[in-house]
Design a protein around this motif. Structure first.
Motif, PDB file in Angstrom:
ATOM      1  N   THR C  60      -7.300   3.418  -1.777  1.00  0.00           N
ATOM      2  CA  THR C  60      -6.797   3.761  -0.453  1.00  0.00           C
ATOM      3  C   THR C  60      -7.463   2.874   0.586  1.00  0.00           C
ATOM      4  O   THR C  60      -8.677   2.729   0.621  1.00  0.00           O
ATOM      5  N   THR C  61      -6.609   2.273   1.413  1.00  0.00           N
ATOM      6  CA  THR C  61      -7.121   1.424   2.486  1.00  0.00           C
ATOM      7  C   THR C  61      -6.666   1.997   3.808  1.00  0.00           C
ATOM      8  O   THR C  61      -5.462   2.064   4.018  1.00  0.00           O
ATOM      9  N   PRO C  62      -7.537   2.304   4.691  1.00  0.00           N
ATOM     10  CA  PRO C  62      -8.970   2.468   4.515  1.00  0.00           C
ATOM     11  C   PRO C  62      -9.298   3.646   3.606  1.00  0.00           C
ATOM     12  O   PRO C  62      -8.422   4.435   3.362  1.00  0.00           O
ATOM     13  N   PRO C  63     -10.520   3.816   3.190  1.00  0.00           N
ATOM     14  CA  PRO C  63     -11.741   3.111   3.585  1.00  0.00           C
ATOM     15  C   PRO C  63     -11.915   1.730   2.935  1.00  0.00           C
ATOM     16  O   PRO C  63     -12.664   0.927   3.475  1.00  0.00           O
ATOM     17  N   ALA C  64     -11.232   1.490   1.797  1.00  0.00           N
ATOM     18  CA  ALA C  64     -11.499   0.221   1.135  1.00  0.00           C
ATOM     19  C   ALA C  64     -10.806  -0.928   1.872  1.00  0.00           C
ATOM     20  O   ALA C  64      -9.764  -0.734   2.496  1.00  0.00           O
ATOM     21  N   ILE C  65     -11.415  -2.086   1.810  1.00  0.00           N
ATOM     22  CA  ILE C  65     -10.750  -3.281   2.313  1.00  0.00           C
ATOM     23  C   ILE C  65     -10.685  -4.264   1.138  1.00  0.00           C
ATOM     24  O   ILE C  65     -11.698  -4.534   0.501  1.00  0.00           O
ATOM     25  N   ILE C  66      -9.461  -4.737   0.847  1.00  0.00           N
ATOM     26  CA  ILE C  66      -9.257  -5.525  -0.366  1.00  0.00           C
ATOM     27  C   ILE C  66      -8.726  -6.906  -0.005  1.00  0.00           C
ATOM     28  O   ILE C  66      -7.958  -7.059   0.949  1.00  0.00           O
ATOM     29  N   ASP C  67      -9.138  -7.874  -0.771  1.00  0.00           N
ATOM     30  CA  ASP C  67      -8.610  -9.222  -0.573  1.00  0.00           C
ATOM     31  C   ASP C  67      -8.453  -9.889  -1.938  1.00  0.00           C
ATOM     32  O   ASP C  67      -9.344  -9.792  -2.778  1.00  0.00           O
TER      33      ASP C  67
ATOM     34  N   SER D 303     -17.822   9.087   8.071  1.00  0.00           N
ATOM     35  CA  SER D 303     -18.416   8.069   8.913  1.00  0.00           C
ATOM     36  C   SER D 303     -17.838   6.704   8.583  1.00  0.00           C
ATOM     37  O   SER D 303     -17.806   5.820   9.411  1.00  0.00           O
ATOM     38  N   GLN D 304     -17.350   6.564   7.337  1.00  0.00           N
ATOM     39  CA  GLN D 304     -16.724   5.297   6.968  1.00  0.00           C
ATOM     40  C   GLN D 304     -15.623   4.921   7.941  1.00  0.00           C
ATOM     41  O   GLN D 304     -15.481   3.775   8.343  1.00  0.00           O
TER      42      GLN D 304
END
Lengths: 333, 594, 329, 335
Positions: C60-67, D303-304
């Motif tokens: 799930t983006t956010p919280p993840a940031i993918i490239d 908080s993220q």
């Protein structure tokens, strides 16, 4: 196995109900030497001491105070199960049951609509906020929850009544007493009830909506991070399918309990709100009974409130039973 | 994201529906009828009306409109006015009654035009049943207003349980030793205690019950049984009276009581028209005074039944349609000392209160002017000897007003051995310090605070003690209090009753808080039973000063009562001393403005 | 190229937190061919699960940031696929199973219904057909009396059966690639080998690509054709399974192999790698493995991250100072 | 004799332990952003309550110190006066005494009884457990505010009685929570081994179980304090609380019944409202912060998102480029 659980829950409820009845019976008898003396103070003027003793004896006889506590208790329970909560001390000795039933709908109008509204808005908004995590909708919810949970409903009621009622005159500052006696299910009357109930409902549950929203949001978040949601996503199911078929079924469980528990709390809490808005419900009945030390009525209301709480708990348990297959197999929740 | 938008939309739409649903303001039609709207401040309205069984809340007000008494009392002219009774007379004038006869005979003629609300005429049977029930312990206990029926002279053989020799009230159908004529079918006879005032409560306080309904009362089915039968409950819920109004049962509930005028009421005005000009009365319950005040400002009600607090008077007067009438109240607030403590509740402090010197000193420490200006904001007047109305011809106006005299109070206390120990702020005697609790409801706390201040100056410590919601039930009757503040009144029609209870009329009373003195009791009895009117008045005045000298009920003030009423819907308000603007005379006089 | 089912170049995943940015995956290259079983091995916390989710674009983006530089599935570039487009291939062409079958199955829905969903929602079966197909797939994965089990709730099944059901579910659509994230961790040894056998059979039979995410080298050894060893967000070694096992070139791989419990191993041979995986917020300078490496060069290892070097056509390693070739290639 | 000493020793020790835990907890709360606000507020209000006579410009109990009636906020009366001429600022300060002391004392009492009963039920098990849990079930079913009203009607509403009644009906919920925690702890290895090595019931309870539930207890004390504050205010608001003392709830009740609305004396309602709000939220903040300290799952994930908002797109892009560059350092060299 399955039926066992249901029977066990019901038996358990009956047991607690009996305990509540017993408490109800004994509480007003604590610390009273001669109940008759309390219930029938003598009159001014010509009453002699003998006459007063005569009245006391009569009172004892009529109320059954002369019998042993146990016999009185047996009588009490017997009457209770025939739907008789006894007679109030009020002049004319009206039946407690009838008095309660007369007021109950008006308290239910407040508490049930409050419940439904707060659950509806709370769950909807909570889901929305959970999906909007970290954005405005979510932060606003969390911020308002800190504020609103710390504000007792009657303070909200006072402020609303001051601003919207007395100040701006948008809503009535107090309930229209006539509405309750002349209610006839016409559209105008229903509208009138809603109009009058608006402020009480808002103040009773503005905090409730937030409460529901926060707990919904949190359980959505918790549930969303559960593995089976990941599985569902890995199955490539659509978002709505995941939400309604997988997330909802699971996060509704704790909310069902909350809903049921909330109901009894609300009716109890309505006491204060009813006073602020001059609402003739169970709360005012109860306060009135308290002012007159009308123990049968007070204990009747208590019993009613406790029974509602008990029933709500039982319903929650049974709903859990229906909704959660793990409980059906005797698993812990 | 789409899902979210749908959710949000749903939220907004339903909020909108809710708000529009709420916005149906149809307040305007609440004044569609010609009834008088009366605001009533109480915790709730009763569901049943048994006229005798309550002296609290709205019950007596409503009952007295639905039911009626035999006569009403005209305070000004000291005479009985006809209601159900058309006329009355002593069979033998009191001053001609033989010395050995301990009762008076009264003959009352019933108005043949009087009817019950179902149209049937009021008969002597109704009167007979009513008084019979009221004085019969085995079918109804004393409750509420029935205390007075002890003055009916029933004579029994040996004791009360024995054979009845002479019935205190009888009708033609229950003849005694009298000869009756044909015209006497409308006549009831009373044998009453040889006390001049005894007929007053019988005439003016007992509401007559319909025999056709209440004949079901028996020893098995007592009138005030704790579990009434369905049949009895029906009577209580659907009261049928002979008064000027009937209860609209369907439209009445916990918040509203609707009374409708009976156009066939037998009493007419001077022109032969309908006596009560208002078509109906709606009592509307308010839990808080503030709500009632707002309601009268908004025009939801025409008048508030009770006196309104002084703090609202200015605010109310700002509204051009609202007027405030100020008159003196019916009561004197008196600081009542518990001088007749039951053994069970005896404490060293309460024993001290039996000392007349201490009581005298306490009286001297009270500054009426200060109390009125500080705790009443000036809205009250001073009182003397427990009575207040200087125009009342029975009041002993030679009695002086209580004046504060701290020096004398301190001097008295010092002399009597109430000394201030070293390092102590308050006095004590024999190890018992002068520390008293004033038990009262929180409404009087301000007054008590000022009494604290006053008493501190003579070394007496006063502590406020909340005495429960119902003063009489919770502490006053039991005698479990040091001091309390009690309303005391003096109404001529009840003078012998008042005098015996030493002026107390508020609700119930008891021996506690009343000096039991043999000489005084004898004098009271003489006053009550004397048949010489002038002697009676003389004794009343003497008793007033005797009782005042005992200093156990120390008058504090009489507060003014302010009645708020609207002038835009009805005109013709009449202010009556002691009851305010909402009274019977107003009801007979009010006319709806066009 | 067409035999590559999945091709990833330079996959990077970060998670921003209050205390800093967690670099979970720092640019890994990954490939799976048709009918190949590839294992991604590493200690817990090294980023392998995150990577596997990123393969399927399930993070799930956010919280993840993918490239990613390249993200191809079955020859199609899916790096710019929208959520909706992904839904079309996820669950049918690429599927995934998770380690704890109890929590991976929805507790309040019957097992059969959960399998049905694939048939109904993804493959367009009718309800009745879906039921028949689900029972069939349950039979295929070796669930005894599948018609009865179809109506059971997950908690009513045994651990092995649950895992079978889960495998059945992800196998229902004959996927081109299946990612199995620690499929056997929650199971005991006998069941473990049964499940692995099942996976292997299914893979062979259908020519499916299988990506096995695990920390358990014995599983890898038995199942995988090729192996990627991952450490702290980076691939440190890659190669055919037997070569990597017989001839590990990266000290970490060797450490992992040495720590494998093995019959006949003496106590001295059984060694644990000292310390733990570095905290993702607090990765060391230079080579991430340096603090735990017994063979590091104090100069270069401290300063620079080694590159991923091709040792041969099939083998690569990321180390300044790889272990000597033990021969036998 | 020796046995008795042991008990005293054990009690002293467990008390000391509790104090130490408490101290550590306060440090933890202090280090937590929300908790710090709550802590500062509670300490501040408590200090105000303790030093009320020095801080209040007037003594609201003293009838002689009454001023003009219904005056708005001014320099003479910071928060205005009531319809009876009492200085609201002073009332607010004195009200803190009653409101705060009732809720703190009650919360502590509830925690103690709840803990003792909960531990007893959970640890002793069998019959005691069954009995206690049934009692808890009954207690939880009875609505709190109404039963409090009934009991104050019967037994009076003195300060001590209020605390007693609140405690009587407050412990049940806590002891249920404590019990379930005890059940978990009971089955842990260290408790089992302690039992195996002959640790007495008392020993195990004070040494192992109590520390295990102390987190929950301290968190609960904060939350209960907030709850009691609301309950007391509600009771006083109905005019059923203690009438002899000034409390915030009673100020509100007086304001409502003395026409603060109608006469527009908004300050009379706002002041005690803020008092209640501030103290309730202070306790809640402490409670929440403890919850987050003990159960960080919710917080960290939240908080993220906050952090995410502060990160700019270019920064992330640079970060990724850096990563790739770092990856290629060695590679370039080797080519």
């Amino acid at each position: 196995m399955k039926i066992d659980y249901v029977i066990k829950r019901i038996l358990h409820t009956v047991l607690i109900f009996l305990a509540v009845i017993t408490l109800n019976f004994f509480i007003p008898r604590i610390g009273v030497d001669d109940p008759a003396e309390r219930y029938y103070p003598p009159q001014l003027g010509s009453m002699t001491d003998e006459e007063y003793d005569e009245i006391k004896a009569l009172t004892r006889e009529q109320y059954g105070f002369d019998k042993s506590n146990l016999a009185q208790y047996a009588e009490y329970v017997k009457r209770l199960f025939s739907g008789d909560l006894g007679n109030s001390f009020q002049p004319g000795r009206p039946k407690v049951m009838e008095m309660i039933l007369e007021r109950l709908p008006w308290t239910l109008v407040l508490s049930v609509s409050t419940m439904v509204i707060s659950a509806f808005f709370g769950i909807t908004y909570g889901t929305f906020a959970a999906n909007q995590r970290g954005r405005l909708a979510d932060t606003a919810l969390l911020a308002s929850s800190t504020v609103l949970t710390a504000l007792p409903s009657f303070i909200i009621a006072l402020i609303l009544s001051m601003v919207l009622g007395f100040g701006l005159g948008i809503f009535p500052c107090y309930a229209d007493s006539e509405m309750m006696t002349s209610f006839d299910w016409s559209l105008a009357e229903i509208g009138n009830v809603l109009y009058n109930a608006a402020l009480p409902i808002i103040s009773m549950r503005i905090g409730g909506i937030v409460g529901y929203a926060v707990s919904t949001r949190n359980s959505v978040i918790v549930v969303s991070s559960d593995d089976y949601i990941l599985t569902a996503r890995a199955k490539g199911l659509s978002n709505s399918r995941i939400l309604y078929s997988h997330t909802l079924t699971n996060y509704l469980l704790p909310i069902v309990t909350r809903f049921m528990m909330g109901l009894s709390g609300l009716i109890g809490g309505a006491v204060v709100i009813e006073k602020v808005f001059n609402w003739n419900g169970m709360g005012t009945l109860f306060i009135n009974a308290n002012l007159n030390s009308d123990y049968p009525l007070m204990m009747g209301v208590m019993l009613f409130l406790s029974s509602i709480a008990l029933l709500a708990n039982l319903t929650a348990d049974l709903l859990y039973f229906v909704l959660d297959p793990r409980v059906q197999d005797g698993g812990r929740r | 994201m789409k899902k979210n938008r749908i959710l949000l939309l749903l939220l907004i739409i339903s909020m909108g529906i809710l708000l529009t649903g709420c916005n149906q303001n149809d307040k305007s039609d609440s004044r569609s009828d010609d009834s008088l709207y009366v605001g009533y401040i109480s915790a709730g309205f009763p569901a049943v009306f048994m006229p005798w069984l309550s002296n609290q809340g709205i019950s007596p007000t409503v009952s007295s409109m639905i039911y009626s008494t035999l006569f009403s009392y005209d305070e000004e002219n000291d005479e009985f006015l006809p209601v159900l009774g058309k006329s009355w007379e002593y069979v033998v004038e009191p001053d001609q009654v033989p010395q050995d006869q301990d009762y008076l005979e009264v003959r009352v003629e019933i108005d043949e035009l009087a009817t019950w609300s179902n149209g049937t005429p009021v008969t002597t049977e109704d009167i007979y049943l009513t008084f019979d029930l009221a004085s019969d312990f085995s079918r109804s206990n004393h409750a509420g207003t029935l205390a007075w029926t002890g003055d009916l002279k029933h004579d029994y053989n040996a004791d009360r349980s024995g054979e009845l020799v002479r019935q205190g009230i009888f009708t033609v159908n229950h003849p005694g030793d009298y000869e009756f004529t044909e015209e006497d079918s409308n006549v009831v006879y009373f044998h009453v205690d040889k006390v001049l005032g005894a007929i007053t409560p019988l005439f003016t306080t007992i509401l007559i019950l319909p025999e056709q309904e209440y004949n079901i009362i028996s020893q098995e089915l007592k009138l005030n049984t704790t579990s009434p039968t369905e049949e009895l409950m029906y009577l209580f819920k659907n009261p049928m009276g002979s008064g000027p109004f009937t209860l609209n049962v369907d439209n009445s509930g916990p918040g509203v009581i609707v009374l409708e005028r009976r156009d066939d009421y037998h009493l007419k005005d001077d022109d032969g028209g309908i006596l009560y000009k208002v078509e109906g009365i709606k009592f509307i319950n308010y839990l808080d005074e503030i709500v009632a005040i707002n309601a009268i400002k908004e025009g939801d009600i025409d008048v508030i039944n009770s006196s309104v607090s002084n703090i609202y008077v200015d605010n109310l007067s700002e509204n051009e349609n609202v007027s405030v009438d100020t008159s003196s109240s019916a009561y004197v607030q008196a600081l009542t000392l518990n001088v007749n403590v039951p053994e069970k509740y005896s404490t060293p402090e309460r024993e001290l209160l039996k000392d007349p010197i201490l009581r005298e000193a306490i009286k001297l420490a009270i500054d009426q002017e200060y109390l009125i200006s500080e705790s009443l904001d000036g809205q009250g007047s001073m009182v003397r000897g427990g009575l207040f109305d200087e125009n009342n011809k029975y009041v002993n106006d030679t009695l002086p007003f209580n004046k504060i005299d701290l020096a004398k109070a301190n001097q008295l206390l010092d002399a009597a051995g109430y000394l201030v120990e070293d390092g102590d702020k308050f006095r004590s005697k024999d190890g018992v310090s002068l520390r008293f609790e004033i038990t009262s409801n929180p409404g009087l706390k301000t007054t008590i605070n000022y009494i604290q201040v006053l008493f501190e100056q003579v070394g007496i410590e006063i502590v406020y003690h909340e005495g429960g919601n119902n003063a009489t039930k919770d502490y006053f009757y039991l005698g479990d209090f040091d001091m309390t503040i009690q309303g005391v009144s003096f109404i001529m029609s009840n003078v012998d009753m008042m005098m015996r209870a030493h002026f107390v009329t508020v609700g119930y009373s008891s021996n506690y808080g009343r000096v039991v003195d043999e000489d005084l009791a004898a004098k009271v009895n003489e006053m009550r039973s004397t048949l010489n009117y002038d002697r009676k008045i003389e004794l009343i005045k003497e008793l007033q000063s005797d009782i005042a000298a005992l200093n156990y009920k120390i008058p504090l003030y009489t507060s003014s009562m302010s009645s708020a009423y609207r002038t835009d819907v009805f005109s013709g308000w009449v202010s009556v001393k002691g009851t305010g603007i909402y009274n019977d005379e107003s009801l007979q006089n009010l006319t709806r403005r066009q | 190229m067409s035999d590559k089912v999945l091709k990833i170049r330079s996959l990077k995943v970060i998670f921003p937190t209050e205390r800093g940015i967690i670099k979970a995956v720092e640019g890994i290259d990954f490939e799976v061919s048709k009918g190949e079983c590839v294992a991604l091995v590493g200690e817990s916390g090294c980023g392998k699960s995150v990577s596997s989710l990123a393969f399927m674009k399930l993070l799930t983006t956010p919280p993840a940031i993918i490239d990613t530089r390249v993200h191809e599935f079955d020859g199609k570039d899916i790096s710019n696929y929208t959520d909706k487009q992904m839904k079309e291939i996820v669950g049918t062409e690429m599927t995934m199973i998770f380690q704890d079958a109890l929590s991976a199955l929805n507790p309040v829905i019957k097992v059969g219904r959960q399998i049905d969903e694939i048939y109904i929602k993804k493959l367009g079966y009718s309800k009745a057909d879906a039921k028949a197909a689900s029972i069939e797939i349950l039979r295929l994965v070796g669930v005894p009396s599948p018609a009865k089990r179809y109506h059971d709730y997950p908690h009513q099944l045994s651990g092995g059966m649950r895992q079978r059901a889960l495998i059945g579910m992800s196998f229902a659509s004959n996927p081109k690639m299946m990612i199995a994230d620690e499929p056997t961790t929650a199971l005991d040894v006998t069941i473990e080998s049964q499940i692995l056998k099942l996976l292997k059979d299914l893979q062979r039979k259908n020519g499916m690509a299988l990506v096995l995410i695990t920390h358990d080298l014995s599983v890898v050894k038995r199942t995988a054709d090729r192996v990627y060893v991952m450490y702290s967000g980076k691939i440190v070694e890659e190669g055919p399974t037997d070569q990597v096992f017989n001839n590990p070139r990266h000290p970490y791989t060797k450490g992992l192999i040495n720590s494998m419990p093995k019959i006949g191993k003496t106590k001295e041979e059984f060694t644990q790698i000292p310390d733990n995986v570095p905290h993702p917020l607090n990765k060391p300078e230079g080579c991430y493995f340096k603090p735990r490496c017994s063979n590091h060069d104090p100069e270069i290892c401290k300063l620079h991250m080694p590159a991923f070097e091709n040792l041969s056509e099939y083998r690569s390693v990321r180390c300044w100072n790889p272990i000597e070739d033990a021969g036998g290639e | 004799m020796k046995y008795k000493n042991n008990i005293i020793f054990a009690i002293a020790k467990s008390l000391l332990n509790t104090l130490i835990t408490l101290g550590q907890m306060i440090i933890k709360i202090w280090n937590h952003k929300k908790g710090r606000i709550g802590l500062i507020l509670v300490v501040m209000i408590s200090l105000i309550a303790i030093f009320a006579p020095f801080l209040a410009p007037y003594d609201p109990y003293d009838v002689l110190q009454r001023g003009a009636r219904g005056v708005g906020p001014s320099t003479e009366y910071f928060l205005g006066t009531t319809s009876y001429g009492q200085d609201i600022f002073s009332m607010l300060i004195y009200g803190a005494r009653v409101s705060m002391s009732i809720c703190i004392i009650t919360a502590i009492l509830i925690s103690f009884t709840g803990a003792i009963i909960g531990i007893a039920a959970g640890y002793l098990g069998k019959l005691p457990d069954a009995i206690i849990m049934r009692v808890v079930d009954v207690m939880l079913v009875i609505p709190t505010l109404p039963i409090t009203i009934v009991l104050t009607n019967l037994f009076g509403k003195s300060y001590a009685m209020l605390i007693f009644i609140f405690t009587l009906f407050g412990w049940a919920g806590l002891s249920r929570v404590v019990r379930s925690q005890v059940l978990t702890i009971k089955n842990t290895n260290y408790v089992k081994s302690a039992e195996l090595f002959g640790g007495g019931k008392w020993y195990v309870m004070t040494k192992h179980i109590l520390p295990g539930v102390s987190n929950q207890l301290i968190m609960n004390t904060a939350m209960t304090a907030a709850g009691v504050m609301i309950a007391e205010a509600g009771l006083s608001f109905l005019g059923l609380g203690n009438t002899e003392f000034i409390s915030w709830g009673k100020m509100l009740a007086e304001a409502q019944s003395s026409g603060a609305f109608l006469l527009g004396y908004w300050w009379w309602i706002i002041a005690p409202g803020i008092g209640i709000f501030a103290s309730v939220s202070a306790f809640m903040l402490i409670g929440f912060s403890l919850e987050e300290i003990f159960n960080p799952r919710m917080k960290s994930s939240n908080s993220q998102y906050k952090v995410l908002k502060t990160l700019s797109g270019t920064y992330i892009k640079e970060l990724f480029e850096q990563m790739e560059a770092a990856d290629n350092v060695g590679g370039i060299e080797n080519e």
